[in-house]
Enzyme design. Structure first.
Site, PDB file in Angstrom:
ATOM      1  N   LYS A 221       0.859  -1.185   0.000  1.00 48.03           N
ATOM      2  CA  LYS A 221       0.000   0.000   0.000  1.00 48.03           C
ATOM      3  C   LYS A 221       0.896   1.235   0.000  1.00 48.03           C
ATOM      4  CE  LYS A 221      -3.946   1.934   2.610  1.00 48.03           C
ATOM      5  NZ  LYS A 221      -4.860   1.735   3.756  1.00 48.03           N
TER       6      LYS A 221
ATOM      7  N   SER B 123      -9.768   1.979   3.014  1.00 44.75           N
ATOM      8  CA  SER B 123      -8.868   2.707   2.153  1.00 44.75           C
ATOM      9  C   SER B 123      -7.892   1.814   1.371  1.00 44.75           C
ATOM     10  CB  SER B 123      -8.076   3.711   2.976  1.00 44.75           C
ATOM     11  OG  SER B 123      -7.216   3.041   3.885  1.00 44.75           O
TER      12      SER B 123
ATOM     13  N   SER C 257      -9.992  -0.396   7.129  1.00 42.95           N
ATOM     14  CA  SER C 257      -9.370  -0.223   5.815  1.00 42.95           C
ATOM     15  C   SER C 257      -8.702  -1.460   5.241  1.00 42.95           C
ATOM     16  CB  SER C 257      -8.354   0.918   5.870  1.00 42.95           C
ATOM     17  OG  SER C 257      -9.012   2.157   5.877  1.00 42.95           O
TER      18      SER C 257
END
Lengths: 485, 484
Positions: free
Chosen positions: A76, A151, A175
């Site tokens: 990420k 997210s 997330s």
């Protein structure tokens, strides 16, 4: 090959079916061909990947291959990666190349993994749909008109589209688990403090926790083995011995006591989701578990409490992005105030600004007691609810999300309905507890996630339960229509 | 109207840790800009603080030295504001739960005013970097070497009633932190900086007047001058019918005036909240007691010992013990010279004069305690007189060398040979007939004073090297013989 799990790829490498270099080349090529459909990767690190793969092949030849040696992974884009852009999907950091590796990046590198690239996400991890990314939304491989969740939307989309066998994510209010549920993959949020936060760009420090995202619980266990453990660079990291999370995967579940919170199964829960979650619970009963109802009476307070605490911490954490030392700086500032106002005004997107303003307000003189202090009190109540419930049962189960993946743009103009998508996940962050989302069915052709909540540092237990479920079911093996493997 | 001055001080003391309070970067002063700022100090994305245990130890030492309660649980909070030399956009500090709770110190001014000044608390925090406004062609430069240097901020109650007391309090804090070895005490480099809260009220009034805060004063002399200037301004203002505005003011030592920096309305809302990146600091009694055992002799105790052991006056003992480096120096000189009083006179007299004139800290004194001790030995054994010793000291200061080397090289050894002195005295008496006649004509009780003239002549003739005691004796004997 692209439908193989991390564990299967490890066996292939071990057997010599293919080399790390071949594996990396194949994935890099696939990403190159397909990423435009999903917008999951925002940076490809081809050169590093091939160098790491070569080193992994050499290590294996020399007999020094560990469990993760030569396996591809992607991070990420809020994990700092030395020499590689680390943007947190924000215009503010579009030009930021990190001079250092996050602890987890470093640990996974040392374990021999091959970094394919950096993954899309909501800007500064603020969002539940990946739509706040400066690089445009990642798309759900099950229906590219739908969001992958957020997210860690890029991470979930990339794993579901088989662009990478595994990814790292971060979870501040859901997330990891929410996008895992929406994309039909497995994602674990560890106990707060189990995984180092050093080098992970902070959203809300007391809630942020990194974790693995992959197709199976077994794969998550393999990655967590490298990620977890005390880090002297993170004062909130837990001083506990590391453990082998793959060791107990095959423990039988007979006698497992499952609690179902009555508050999680209200009338507003999507009927298809409720049905799939109940079916999953029935499956556990077949595996020898017993089920009882528990209560988490303050569940509905978790959203207001979270949306005070998280923005409050974020408003302070994001103050360092001021256009002075790195990152975006506005053109031709006339003075200091202009530099601040325009650099931040132009560098942050609307959701980030909204949360900075909410958080600034909540911490302001005269409002602190009414908002921040109150929210912290609620946080302790929510924690007590969980501790009480977990006295009676081994784990708590329920839906990961109240709805399956929604359409792009559907909730963009209504932040509160977007925030409600995290109702089942963010209370765990407030309590600091671990949770895992596993695919447990489909509704309207879209994946449904089952959330399993455990006690503090019960990651091995959660992975064992999830793995046993995945031995008995094949929801985690479903491939989105349109994804060719 | 008669006015009473009310003063409270906030003193920032830089702790002498090797590394910063939340990172591993060096705290050494004077390096090239931004060479001692690591990723944490630069507030790079993703970086996190790790608390330096040495800073905790030093803060606890300070708390014990000022008779304070030690916070067994202390909490770091974030003080949020934007400034270019504050990289994170917040300062990590302590507010509701500081490491050092209420305590006190006793002070005494030069005029002998004694007072107990209560400490409200002292807390740990990080220093900011520096903004440099010169040499950047209209832009500002930022040096983050200082960012993250550990500070203890010591907050007094408004217990001081004059600028002298404020300076005496600041000196006492300086004496304590340097004696503890937790601060180098170098005020010119900013190791100790002072904010003064000043207000005035009519004598007898209980209610405090509106205060102003004078920022960042870095010498004891400026503390006195800044407060005096500000007090005069406030009294003039009120007596002219105006009111004092609560604000932050800057003292300009060149113009000897204070200027408004920002008013209370313009002040930031700092939005304090507990720093989620740092755990509460929890310590127990055994930790505190272990530190108590490491405390050195504190300034007050040392002053008392100087009085009893060296027979010094309270004032001399107070001055000498007021700065640990000076007290150490003094004790070294005593040890070498074997004369506590003579050593005190020289350390507080000639040495202090040279240090002051050259703006030099005693730790950098060109004349070491060994050199001065050696010089005093030669006074004591009559090799040189006190006056010649001053000449030797001057050479020592400017050119170096031991007392013996200088005395030898400069031929300053005292003449004690009475035969030689007698001859010179005879010459003087022979050539000063007028003064000899006056001496003879004077009343016997007034003659003692008149010896000084002849003494001066003899010293002139010997270049000051004649033993003064011997000269006096011979002069008196020979002059009195003429009178009979």
């Amino acid at each position: 090959m692209f439908d193989k799990t991390l564990a299967e790829l490890a066996q292939g490498l071990e057997r010599g079916d293919f080399s790390s270099t071949e594996l990396a080349q194949a994935y890099l090529q696939r990403i190159g061909n397909l990423n435009s459909q999903y917008n999951a990767f925002i940076t490809l690190t081809e050169e590093q990947a091939l160098a790491q793969a070569k080193a992994a092949d050499e290590a294996r030849a020399a007999g020094n291959a560990g469990a993760l040696c030569g396996l591809p992974i992607a991070h990420k884009d809020l994990f700092c990666t030395q020499g590689v852009r680390t943007s947190s999907a924000s215009k503010m950091l579009d030009n930021f190349v990190s001079p250092y590796d996050a602890t987890i990046v470093n640990r996974l590198k040392n374990a021999g993994t091959v970094m394919l690239g950096k993954l899309n996400m909501d800007e500064f991890a603020m969002g539940s749909s990946n739509e706040s990314s400066f690089y445009g939304p990642a798309r759900n491989p099950w229906d590219t008109e739908r969001v992958p969740g957020g997210s860690s939307g890029g991470s979930a989309a990339a794993v579901a589209a088989r662009l990478t066998p595994a990814a790292t994510g971060s979870d501040t209010g859901g997330s990891i688990r929410q996008p895992a549920a929406l994309c039909g993959i497995t994602g674990l949020k560890p106990t707060y403090g189990r995984v180092s936060r050093y080098g992970m760009i902070a959203f809300a420090s007391s809630l942020d926790q990194a974790g693995p995202m992959a197709r199976t619980a077994e794969d998550c266990a393999m990655i967590l083995n490298a990620m977890a453990g005390f880090d002297a660079l993170d004062s909130t990291s837990a001083e506990r011995d590391t453990e082998d999370y793959t060791a107990d995967l095959n423990q039988p579940l007979s006698g497992l006591k499952i609690g179902l919170p009555k508050e999680y199964f209200s009338d507003t829960l999507d009927a298809g989701i409720a049905e799939q979650v109940r079916n999953a619970v029935t499956e556990f009963e077949k595996l020898g578990a017993t089920v009882k109802e528990v209560s988490l009476p303050n569940t509905e307070l978790s959203i207001p409490a979270y949306y005070i605490i998280a923005p409050a911490e974020a408003s302070s954490n994001l103050s360092r992005f001021d256009g002075v030392r790195y990152g975006y700086r506005c053109a031709d500032p006339v003075d200091l105030e202009d530099l601040y106002k325009r650099s931040r005004g132009e560098g942050f997107g609307p959701e980030v600004k909204r949360r900075i303003m909410v958080g600034t307000y909540a911490l302001s003189a005269g409002y602190y007691d009414a908002y921040y202090r109150k929210a912290q009190q609620i946080r302790r109540m929510i924690q007590q609810d969980f501790i009480a419930a977990l006295n009676d049962v081994d784990v708590i189960m329920g839906p990961t999300t109240p709805h399956p993946a929604f359409k792009l743009g559907e909730k963009s103009s209504d932040p509160v309905s977007m925030y409600m998508e995290d109702i089942f996940t963010l209370s765990l962050n407030l309590a600091g507890l671990p949770g895992i989302s596993v695919p447990c069915g489909q509704t309207q052709g879209l994946p449904v996630g089952l959330q399993i909540i455990g006690n503090y540092f019960a990651e091995a237990k959660l992975l064992n339960i999830a793995h046993q479920f995945q031995q008995a079911t094949d929801w985690h093996k479903q491939i989105p229509a349109g994804v060719e493997v | 109207m008669e006015w009473e001055v009310v003063i409270g001080l906030e003193i920032h003391v830089q702790l002498a840790t090797k590394t910063k309070i939340f990172s591993g970067a060096s705290t050494a002063f004077g390096a090239e800009p931004n060479t001692q700022a690591c990723a944490v100090d630069l507030a790079l994305p993703g970086t996190l603080p790790v608390f330096n245990e040495n800073a905790l130890r030093m803060a606890v030492m300070f708390g014990l030295a000022v008779n304070a309660e030690i916070g067994k649980r202390s909490v770091f909070e974030r003080k949020n504001y934007f400034y270019p030399d504050l990289p994170k956009g917040y300062q990590t500090t302590q507010l509701a739960e500081p490491i050092v709770g209420p305590g006190y110190v006793d002070i005494e001014t030069e005029e002998g005013v004694q007072r107990r000044v209560r400490l409200h608390h002292a807390h740990l925090e990080e220093d900011a970097g520096k903004s440099l406004h010169e040499d950047f062609h209209g832009m500002s430069g930022i040096d983050l070497n200082r960012a993250g240097t550990p500070l203890v901020e010591i907050v007094s109650e408004p217990d001081m009633r004059s600028s002298r007391e404020a300076a005496a309090y600041a000196r006492k804090i300086h004496a304590i932190v340097t004696t503890l070895g937790i601060c180098d005490g170098n005020m010119a480099e900013g190791s100790m900086r002072c904010d003064c809260n000043v207000s005035v009220r009519p004598k007898g009034e209980e209610k405090l007047g509106t205060r102003t805060e004078l920022k960042n004063i870095n010498s004891f002399r400026f503390i006195e001058r800044a407060i005096d200037t500000e007090v005069a301004r406030q009294i003039d203002l009120i007596e002219d019918g105006g009111t004092v505005v609560q604000e932050t003011r800057l003292y300009d030592p060149d113009k000897n005036e204070t200027r408004s920096m920002r008013s209370k309305e313009e002040a930031n809302d700092y939005r304090y909240f507990p720093c989620p990146d740092l755990l509460p600091v929890v310590i127990d009694d055994s930790y505190i007691e272990a530190i108590r055992k490491t405390l050195p002799e504190l300034p007050d105790a040392r002053r008392d010992r100087f009085m009893s052991e060296y027979n010094l006056s309270e004032y001399d003992a107070g001055v000498l013990s007021g700065y640990s480096a000076q007290a150490d120096y003094y004790e070294q000189v005593v040890k070498l010279s074997g004369d506590a009083k003579l050593s005190a006179n020289w350390v507080m007299g000639e040495l202090a004069k040279y240090l002051n004139q050259n703006d030099t800290d005693i730790k950098q004194s060109p004349v070491s305690a060994e050199q001065l001790g050696g010089l005093l030995v030669r006074i004591k054994d009559n090799t040189i007189s006190g006056n010649i010793a001053k000449k030797v000291f001057e050479i020592m200061w400017s050119k170096g060398g031991s007392a013996d080397e200088i005395i030898e090289a400069e031929g300053l050894k005292q003449v004690t040979d009475t035969g030689a002195i007698e001859k010179i005295v005879d010459d003087v008496i022979a050539s000063c007939t007028k003064q000899v006649d006056q001496y003879k004509a004077a009343e016997p009780e007034k003659r003692g004073k008149m010896i000084g003239f002849f003494m001066g002549q003899v010293m002139k003739a010997t270049g000051g090297k004649a033993n003064p005691g011997a000269v006096t004796g011979i002069l008196k004997q020979k002059l009195d013989a003429l009178c009979d």
